[in-house]
Design an enzyme around this catalytic site. Structure first.
Site, short mmCIF file in Angstrom:
data_model
loop_
_atom_site.label_atom_id
_atom_site.label_comp_id
_atom_site.label_asym_id
_atom_site.label_seq_id
_atom_site.Cartn_x
_atom_site.Cartn_y
_atom_site.Cartn_z
N LYS A 1 0.35 14.12 -6.05
CA LYS A 1 0.61 13.61 -7.98
C LYS A 1 -0.24 15.03 -8.43
O LYS A 1 -1.09 15.85 -7.35
CB LYS A 1 -0.75 12.25 -8.00
CG LYS A 1 -0.05 11.13 -7.25
CD LYS A 1 -0.63 9.84 -7.18
CE LYS A 1 -0.10 8.86 -7.05
NZ LYS A 1 -1.20 8.02 -7.19
N TYR B 1 6.40 2.53 -10.71
CA TYR B 1 5.35 1.06 -11.03
C TYR B 1 4.99 -0.19 -11.67
O TYR B 1 4.36 -0.86 -11.96
CB TYR B 1 4.45 2.03 -11.44
CG TYR B 1 3.47 3.29 -10.47
CD1 TYR B 1 2.64 2.72 -9.75
CD2 TYR B 1 3.39 4.28 -10.78
CE1 TYR B 1 2.13 3.93 -8.23
CE2 TYR B 1 2.16 5.50 -10.35
CZ TYR B 1 2.38 5.21 -8.85
OH TYR B 1 2.17 6.02 -7.92
N ARG C 1 -0.61 6.02 5.55
CA ARG C 1 -0.87 4.89 4.64
C ARG C 1 -2.32 5.71 4.97
O ARG C 1 -3.55 5.14 4.10
CB ARG C 1 -0.37 3.07 4.33
CG ARG C 1 0.71 3.45 3.51
CD ARG C 1 0.93 3.02 2.38
NE ARG C 1 -0.54 2.35 1.84
CZ ARG C 1 -0.88 2.21 0.57
NH1 ARG C 1 0.47 2.47 -0.14
NH2 ARG C 1 -1.06 1.73 0.34
N THR D 1 -6.77 2.78 -1.74
CA THR D 1 -6.40 3.95 -3.29
C THR D 1 -7.55 4.33 -3.80
O THR D 1 -7.60 5.17 -4.45
CB THR D 1 -6.27 2.47 -4.22
OG1 THR D 1 -4.83 1.83 -2.84
CG2 THR D 1 -5.58 2.46 -5.52
N ARG E 1 -7.36 11.07 0.33
CA ARG E 1 -8.33 10.70 -0.71
C ARG E 1 -9.29 11.02 -0.62
O ARG E 1 -9.87 10.93 -1.52
CB ARG E 1 -7.92 8.77 -1.21
CG ARG E 1 -6.12 9.08 -1.87
CD ARG E 1 -5.98 7.27 -1.60
NE ARG E 1 -4.54 7.24 -2.54
CZ ARG E 1 -3.75 6.09 -2.27
NH1 ARG E 1 -3.85 5.06 -1.86
NH2 ARG E 1 -2.08 6.32 -2.93
N ASN F 1 -5.75 10.22 -7.29
CA ASN F 1 -6.04 9.89 -5.60
C ASN F 1 -5.04 10.90 -5.06
O ASN F 1 -4.56 10.25 -3.64
CB ASN F 1 -5.70 8.00 -5.58
CG ASN F 1 -4.69 7.70 -5.74
OD1 ASN F 1 -4.22 8.50 -6.15
ND2 ASN F 1 -4.77 6.31 -5.21
N HIS G 1 0.93 9.82 -3.72
CA HIS G 1 1.35 8.06 -3.29
C HIS G 1 2.04 8.48 -1.73
O HIS G 1 2.39 9.15 -1.74
CB HIS G 1 2.93 8.08 -3.79
CG HIS G 1 3.33 6.45 -4.27
ND1 HIS G 1 3.04 5.37 -4.06
CD2 HIS G 1 4.06 7.10 -3.10
CE1 HIS G 1 3.87 4.86 -3.59
NE2 HIS G 1 4.87 5.37 -3.38
N GLU H 1 12.63 4.08 -2.49
CA GLU H 1 11.64 4.99 -3.44
C GLU H 1 12.53 6.32 -3.43
O GLU H 1 12.37 7.15 -4.70
CB GLU H 1 10.03 5.04 -3.69
CG GLU H 1 9.75 3.95 -3.94
CD GLU H 1 8.42 3.94 -3.25
OE1 GLU H 1 7.60 4.61 -2.30
OE2 GLU H 1 7.49 2.85 -3.54
#
Ligand code: DAT
Ligand code: MG
Length: 131
Positions: A9, A49, A85, A91, A102, A112, A115, A126
């Site tokens: 990000k 989103y 993940r 999150t 994160r 964070n 993604h 995606e």
């Protein structure tokens, strides 16, 4: 073999964390099969989103994701969706344990750092959206 979409990000790119994040992905034995630097357009972020469009933070989230360049990654490997993940962590960066991306690099729930797709279906749609 599975594939997933990772987005470093704008805060991650601006803070020069790309190398560290890529290193963690490769150290885990996963393969980066595509990698592109770009600045996201609002409609694409809104689509990405869409499941959050009724949440009060939606407009701030979209604004943040378009503030500067991101790195889009297609990552391939066994169980890569779950593995990424796990590497990303929860999150909210403030609640993410040390050792996760994160937990180690994130500064808030919004900022964070990365993604990571959360299911096979999400990953495929995606990847199609961003590549
Ligand atoms: P994740 O990115 O862990 O899959 P998500 O899909 O629920 O989490 O939310 C997408 C992004 O939206 C998340 O990375 C940051 C933002 N977000 C989620 N919950 C939030 C909240 N309570 N306040 C502010 N931003 C939030
Ligand atoms: Mg999500």
């Amino acid at each position: 073999m599975e594939r997933t979409l990772i987005i470093i990000k704008p805060d991650g790119v601006a803070r020069c964390l790309t190398g560290k994040i890529v290193q963690r992905i490769e150290d885990k034995g996963l393969t980066i099969t595509k990698m592109v630097k770009t600045t996201l357009e609002t409609p694409k972020v809104e689509a990405h989103y869409a499941h959050l469009k009724d949440r009060p933070f939606f407009s701030d989230l979209v604004a943040y994701m378009t503030t500067g360049p991101v790195i889009l990654l297609e990552v391939t490997g066994e169980n890569v969706i779950q593995v990424m993940r796990n590497l990303a962590g929860p999150t909210d960066s403030c609640k993410a344990p040390a050792g996760t991306i994160r937990g180690d690099f994130g500064t808030s729930v919004t900022q964070n750092v990365i993604h990571a797709s959360d299911s096979v279906e999400a990953a495929e749609s995606e990847l199609q959206r961003f590549f």
